[in-house]
Motif scaffolding. Structure first.
Motif, mmCIF file in Angstrom:
data_model
loop_
_atom_site.group_PDB
_atom_site.id
_atom_site.type_symbol
_atom_site.label_atom_id
_atom_site.label_comp_id
_atom_site.label_asym_id
_atom_site.label_seq_id
_atom_site.Cartn_x
_atom_site.Cartn_y
_atom_site.Cartn_z
ATOM 1 N N GLN A 295 0.824 -1.213 0.000
ATOM 2 C CA GLN A 295 0.000 0.000 0.000
ATOM 3 C C GLN A 295 0.857 1.262 0.000
ATOM 4 O O GLN A 295 0.552 2.231 -0.676
ATOM 5 C CB GLN A 295 -0.949 0.009 1.220
ATOM 6 C CG GLN A 295 -2.119 -0.955 1.102
ATOM 7 C CD GLN A 295 -3.034 -0.663 -0.093
ATOM 8 O OE1 GLN A 295 -3.090 0.457 -0.573
ATOM 9 N NE2 GLN A 295 -3.709 -1.682 -0.590
ATOM 10 N N ASN A 296 1.969 1.192 0.756
ATOM 11 C CA ASN A 296 2.892 2.327 0.781
ATOM 12 C C ASN A 296 3.458 2.615 -0.595
ATOM 13 O O ASN A 296 3.543 3.760 -1.025
ATOM 14 C CB ASN A 296 4.060 2.051 1.741
ATOM 15 C CG ASN A 296 3.679 2.393 3.158
ATOM 16 O OD1 ASN A 296 2.680 3.082 3.375
ATOM 17 N ND2 ASN A 296 4.462 1.920 4.109
ATOM 18 N N SER A 299 0.977 4.133 -2.838
ATOM 19 C CA SER A 299 0.686 5.538 -2.586
ATOM 20 C C SER A 299 1.878 6.424 -2.947
ATOM 21 O O SER A 299 1.787 7.640 -2.925
ATOM 22 C CB SER A 299 0.297 5.749 -1.123
ATOM 23 O OG SER A 299 1.399 5.447 -0.305
ATOM 24 N N SER A 328 -5.822 3.707 -6.447
ATOM 25 C CA SER A 328 -4.780 4.626 -5.977
ATOM 26 C C SER A 328 -4.661 5.869 -6.865
ATOM 27 O O SER A 328 -3.910 6.783 -6.564
ATOM 28 C CB SER A 328 -3.438 3.918 -5.969
ATOM 29 O OG SER A 328 -2.993 3.788 -7.308
#
Lengths: 417, 417
Positions: A295-296, A299, A328
């Protein structure tokens, strides 16, 4: 260096006016250059983005010719640009910029008057690679001197011709500079200069710094800019812009392997082979899990993904990645490359690729291409341990070629390392 | 317009001097820009080729810094350049050009004095896209006026700065021009100007037209040039040069089908699908025959070939084409694209591609890549008559992508239409 912007309303805002009314005749095409697509997105959108990402610029005014107002509005909507106002341009550059400034001072041009900025930046819509550093330099200099503009050394000698078409004299190159963009002004100075200047100035002039000098006695501060400030003028400049953007998208790749040992091992070798050419992040995870590391990365600003697994055409897993990417917003501004690596560990010597598999892959790629995700297949055979390193190196070369080219026509193809 | 050149020795020759001594610091790389590879070939070789193809230019002098003399000589040998003399440059541009001129007047710089030309062209090694038209215009003008140079409109306003780093004044853009290359001079005029000029001129000057004016009272004729005359200065210019060359190589494709009816039929459909995007020549022949039409095409300037047949991986036929291409010298200057189309007409529904086939294809592609021939495989399935048109359109899109990209990393891959 950055103009600070506190929490309160006391800090006067900075605005930007982007003249985008040119007809692009020097480009030799029907589409004005600010609307030409670069990696599928109009050039003007890149320039708007360059302004929009800077949080101390409160309003971005894009001035376009009347026939392009709807086009410009749809670009703003499609790419989700914020803080942008579209204004109808005049028949010359100066008249367009003047119209852009009027939205802060006159009711004529917008339904509501925008808050008058202390400093206004003027920047061409066809100079997409402007950095925050030069913007804050010209803004700070404008606050101090009333006006400021970026300059560059001259590339060619400048000469004056006589009436007979022969050389009159040449200028000493070191004494002169090319006036580039961005420029910045105290709003009151440039607005007054435009109010006072003649129709001749408005129709034949090109240089805002000149108006500030002539009508407000303001000698602009000149700020040395970098080579990125160049203006997209000719077709070759569009080629250059395309290559620069592709290069900037090829700086980082995220390698995602599933957790099986053999897959992780190939992921490790691939990481090692890629890292001399590109920054690599490797994570070992199942895409169905909500992995925080992944997820990091999603993003962040990564536009390239390699997914390794040992299933034939793992469309399901890739669908999950495509969904994550879509959510995203990463593919909104730039095409994202996803290389789907199938690690074949079967003992079968006469391995073959079935047409069904290829068809499924192509169909999937076609579907996600609509979302600006470019999917390519890549087969790595892991039969002979001794040959594995060579195969992985070949895979790395293919992955780099796919990332650098971002060719939408080749999506859905299955390459073999 | 072309300076005529009779059979006899009475016509005085034209020579060209190409200063190529720059260090390329603005490019930000270690390799000086004239030696940077574009489509695998150093930029200076393109400029030499642009001069060499013009038969009324009798001698081409390339002036390089001492450490690059061997590099330059090996470039001339590798690419078969003719009528070229390599000369050791000085520490500045003017000193290098002066050295280049001395080979026609002094014994110091070459083993034998070259025949003194009536007119000498001076052109930058980093302006590869110069056309015969502008060269003959500056030569004719130099014959009449003693000196001549190409000019272009200014892209940016030119300004003078005051000692405090602020704007002193801006020049009226319409009254000035950028001085570009090529320039041409009566040899005696430019040589005299260099002999008379001061060390200060030689060390800090950049403009040959200025020297002719100052020391020989010759007002150069200014000739409007086209946008192609631009100088490769920054990295983005190398990107642009690469794209322009790729584009110029993507103008024509030769489709070769064997004589079988079904193959010819697909060749015809492919021709129709391609012709809106590229000039297409289709010939139906066996490559083993010495076909005169094919020989004509090979002796022309075609850099793209599509070979269609119904054999799996027809390496033998392609080897014949590769041999013909090699003999024709076509791949010497530019990479040639060969798309090997395999038309699959088998009834078998569960068609599959065997690994052996892929391996054979990759091996062959690797072999001919050494000869600057880029081979790609492309599969067209002909099962369903109704779907054929769609498949052919998809094949045409893939062929165009391969031709435009000329990606050496993807050679040997088998794509599926």
């Amino acid at each position: 260096m950055e103009p600070s912007r506190g929490a309160g309303p006391a800090v006067p805002p900075v605005a930007a006016v982007l003249p985008a009314g040119g007809s692009g005749e020097r480009l030799g095409g029907a589409t004005p250059k600010q609307f030409c697509a670069v990696q599928g997105r109009p050039l003007v959108s890149y320039t708007v983005r360059a302004m929009e990402r800077i949080d101390w610029i409160s309003n971005i005014i894009v001035v376009v010719s009347p026939e392009n107002i709807e086009t410009m509005k749809s670009i703003i909507e499609k790419y989700g640009h914020k803080r942008v106002t579209v204004v109808k341009g005049g028949i010359t550059r100066h008249r367009s910029i003047f119209n852009g400034l009027k939205v802060f001072a006159e009711n004529e041009f917008s339904s509501h008057l925008l808050q008058k900025p202390e400093v206004v930046i003027i920047h061409d819509a066809v100079r997409p690679f402007v950095e925050e550093d030069i913007l804050s330099k010209v803004v700070m200099a404008a606050k101090e001197h009333g006006a400021a503009g970026a300059i560059r050394p001259l590339v060619s000698t400048v000469i004056a011709s006589a009436a007979d078409g022969c050389l009159d004299h040449s200028l000493e190159r070191a004494r002169y500079r090319a006036s580039e963009m961005p420029q910045a002004f105290l709003f009151d100075i440039i607005y007054e200069a435009y109010q006072q200047c003649t129709d001749y100035d408005l129709d034949y002039g090109t240089e805002c710094l000149h108006l500030a000098l002539k009508y407000c006695k303001t000698n602009a501060k000149l700020v040395e800019g970098t080579a990125d400030l160049w203006k997209v003028t000719y077709k070759r400049d569009l080629y250059a812009a395309e290559s620069i953007i592709k290069e900037s998208l090829s700086q980082e790749v995220c390698v995602i392997t599933d957790v099986k040992e053999v897959v992780s091992q190939v992921g490790f070798l691939l990481h090692e082979s890629l890292k001399s050419q590109i920054k690599v992040e490797t994570i070992s995870t199942s895409l169905s899990k909500n992995d925080s590391h992944l997820q990091n990365i999603l993003s962040g600003q990564c536009y390239n993904f390699v997914c390794i697994n040992d299933k034939k055409c793992a469309v399901q897993e890739t669908q999950q990645l495509a969904d994550m990417l879509e959510k995203s917003n990463i593919p909104l501004l730039y095409p994202v490359v996803v290389v789907l690596v199938h690690l074949d560990t079967s003992e079968n010597i006469s391995f073959s690729i079935g047409m069904e598999e290829i068809t499924r892959m192509k169909k999937f790629a076609k579907e996600v291409k609509k979302k600006n995700i470019l999917v390519y297949g890549l087969l790595i055979q892991y039969k002979d341990h001794l040959l594995l390193q060579e195969t992985v190196n070949s895979a790395a070369a293919l992955i780099m070629a796919l990332i650098k080219d971002r060719n939408p026509e080749l999506t859905g193809q299955l390459l073999v390392a």
